[in-house]
Design an enzyme around this catalytic site. Structure first.
Site, PDB file in Angstrom:
ATOM      1  N   HIS A  34      -4.506   4.483   6.477  1.00  0.00           N
ATOM      2  CA  HIS A  34      -3.327   3.999   5.748  1.00  0.00           C
ATOM      3  C   HIS A  34      -2.036   4.381   6.471  1.00  0.00           C
ATOM      4  O   HIS A  34      -1.960   5.407   7.139  1.00  0.00           O
ATOM      5  CB  HIS A  34      -3.309   4.583   4.333  1.00  0.00           C
TER       6      HIS A  34
ATOM      7  N   ASP B 238       0.830  -1.215   0.000  1.00  0.00           N
ATOM      8  CA  ASP B 238       0.000   0.000   0.000  1.00  0.00           C
ATOM      9  C   ASP B 238       0.867   1.268   0.000  1.00  0.00           C
ATOM     10  O   ASP B 238       1.733   1.436   0.848  1.00  0.00           O
ATOM     11  CB  ASP B 238      -0.856  -0.065   1.272  1.00  0.00           C
TER      12      ASP B 238
HETATM   13 ZN   LIG Z   1      -8.089   0.684  -0.840  1.00  0.00          ZN
HETATM   14 ZN   LIG Z   2      -9.289   0.201   2.293  1.00  0.00          ZN
END
Ligand SMILES: [Zn+2]
Ligand SMILES: [Zn+2]
EC number: 3.1.-.-
Length: 556
Positions: A369, A196
């Site tokens: 995130h 990510d």
């Molecule tokens: Zn995502």
């Molecule tokens: Zn997500």
């Protein structure tokens, strides 16, 4: 056997690279393909009238017989949203954790697809065998419960896919991410990591979800009247914290907005929300209570035009009227592109006398995130031989590659790929070997993929300069004008205030037609082109605009 020795592992992203949204990655080995995630993206400003965007799955359709399953990392729309469209073309078993599949079930029910779908629930720490792949689900933390990373065990080595993640040492419910397993995998050797990149530009750490709860407590303590909190429906931990604060301060909770009601129901049923008895009421009951006893949890944290909060702000909500004394908390940050919608809603709420609290004023939101330091931790634990940054625009992927290099990774082992890039790996090598079809399929109403570049170009043209239609009826024998020319225009000029221009345009059409008659031009397309050309020059000369011109010639 021959195949097993010779075959290479292919990794082919079909979505999620050079964009944030519509995540989908293909893992292929020999005759087996598994697909990780199946998400949608929201249209950008250029895609006029488009509802949503899904990945182009031509590659999967071409290899239909090989595709064995879809494996989901978590229940966000950018990871599950394209399922109804993809399942219509490829009916595949879907693997995911309980909450993820609960949300998928809801979605498939809406599309009437649930009966024919095969959903297989897995738990973190479990491993399932699909063809020659063994897929291990590993707990992570993110802004939705039940998120997992994947260790995909293949004949050439282990592939680690981070899924969307942050590192939260004090998550709201459940456990922290499975750091032990990350470290173990790293020690045993990971061939490739996909990770990510969303927050790669942010230094430091993302704060724990728990910090938002503390802010809620402080705000709830001060609020004297009704409290309305808008957040993402899927952020169940956030919803839990709102309920907890409400409970602490003796308030009842009403839920508003269709997706919020849906998600709360699924989460409650599956035991992901811990809701004190009798605390939930409906909006009608909330209106009867004294306002200092009420909290409303609502959708609309992005200022979406049809959402509940937006309707409250513009006095269009049937049951909630904003009044002075209300405290409205927008517990979210703007997804890029939504800033002006949110800003409009905030302005309207202030005008109605509400106290509005949003992310620049208080810590009412944390990201789901990982920031740089958390991403570094994951790299250090996993220590992959090869690395593919994912879940980000080009600049994010590039920054993520830099970060990996700064941790000592060989730049030759880092691949900045695109949707459709084919990456091939053996036990000791990795390289980009080609591309397959990938891209955007636009969904507009019931149409999937029928709106392409040509339709969009027309929409853009119409939206910028409007439409100018000329209708004229011509005699078949004499080739003379019987009726018209009449002019209809939309979005170009207001006809009644532009009579001179319209008259001039009509004269020009008459002149062009009689010229055609003289020159014996009777080909319709040529006549239409001539009318278009002469009108286009006239209109541009008089207005400096280029409307879409449509000549309609009828013959009797
Ligand atoms: Zn995502
Ligand atoms: Zn997500």
């Amino acid at each position: 056997m021959y195949l097993t020795n010779k075959a290479k592992l292919k990794i082919i992203p079909l979505g999620g690279l050079n964009e944030i949204g519509k995540n989908m990655t293909v893992f292929e080995y020999g005759n087996d393909i598994i697909v990780v995630d199946c998400g949608l993206a929201f249209p950008d400003d250029e895609m006029l009238g488009i509802d949503l965007v899904i990945p182009d799955i031509s590659y999967l359709l071409k290899n239909k017989d090989k595709v064995k399953a879809i494996v989901l990392t978590h229940g966000h729309e950018d990871h599950i949203g394209a399922l109804p469209y993809v399942l219509k073309q490829l009916n595949l078993p879907i693997y995911g954790t309980r909450l993820t599949l609960g949300l998928v079930e809801n979605k498939l029910k809406e599309y009437g697809l649930l009966r024919d779908s095969k959903l297989i629930t897995v738990k973190p720490k479990e491993t399932v065998k699909i063809g020659q792949f063994k897929i291990e689900f590993i707990r992570t933390t993110h802004s939705i419960a039940d998120s997992v990373a994947l260790a995909i065990h293949t004949p050439v080595g282990v592939i680690f896919h981070s899924g969307d993640f942050k590192i939260d040492y004090t998550p709201i419910a459940g456990e922290v991410a499975d750091f032990h397993r990350f470290a173990e995998l790293g020690a045993q050797g990971v061939l490739v990591m996909l990770c990510d990149s969303t927050n790669i530009e942010r230094p430091g750490y993302t704060m724990s979800e728990r910090t938002v709860g503390e802010t809620f407590d402080n705000l709830f303590r001060k609020a004297e009247q009704r409290i309305i909190v808008a957040t993402f429906a899927s952020n169940i931990h956030r919803v839990q914290q709102i309920i907890d604060s409400a409970h602490k301060f003796g308030r009842k909770v009403a839920i508003s907005g269709r997706s919020m009601i849906n998600v709360v129901n699924v989460a409650k049923e599956l035991g992901y929300l811990d809701i004190p008895a009798d605390i939930l009421i409906d909006l009608d009951e909330a209106n009867k209570l004294s306002f200092d006893k009420v909290v409303i949890i609502t959708t609309g944290s992005q200022g979406e035009p049809m959402s509940a909060l937006t309707r409250m702000a513009s006095s269009e909500h049937k049951k909630v009227e904003i009044v002075p004394g209300d405290t409205v908390i927008i517990s979210a940050s703007a997804i890029p592109g939504n800033e002006k919608f949110i800003s409009r809603v905030i302005n309207q709420l202030f005008k109605k006398g509400a106290e509005v609290i949003y992310d620049t004023l208080a810590d009412v939101h944390v990201s789901g995130h990982a920031c740089q330091e958390e991403i570094k931790l994951l790299h250090t634990l996993i220590k992959p031989r090869f690395f593919i940054p994912v879940h980000g625009e080009y600049r994010h992927l590039k920054q993520h590659a830099h970060l990996a290099e700064s941790l000592g990774m060989d730049p030759k082992n880092i691949f900045i790929a695109d949707n459709g890039t084919v990456l091939e790996f053996t036990k000791s090598s990795g390289r980009i070997t080609g591309t397959v079809t990938a891209g955007k399929v636009l969904v507009d109403g019931l149409g999937v993929g029928d709106v392409g570049n040509i339709v969009l170009r027309d929409r853009k043209h119409l939206s910028q300069d409007g439409l100018f239609v000329v209708v004229v009826t011509i005699s078949k024998e004499k080739r003379s004008i019987i009726a018209g020319p009449d002019i209809i225009s939309r979005g170009f000029v207001y006809v009644r205030e532009s009579e001179d221009l319209i008259e001039e345009a009509k004269n020009l059409v008459r002149k062009t037609l009689s010229q055609c008659e003289k020159d014996d031009i009777c080909e319709w397309t040529s006549i239409k082109t001539m009318i278009k050309d002469c009108l286009s020059s006239l209109l541009y000369e008089k207005t400096k605009r280029n409307p879409m011109i449509l000549p309609i010639i009828m013959e009797i």
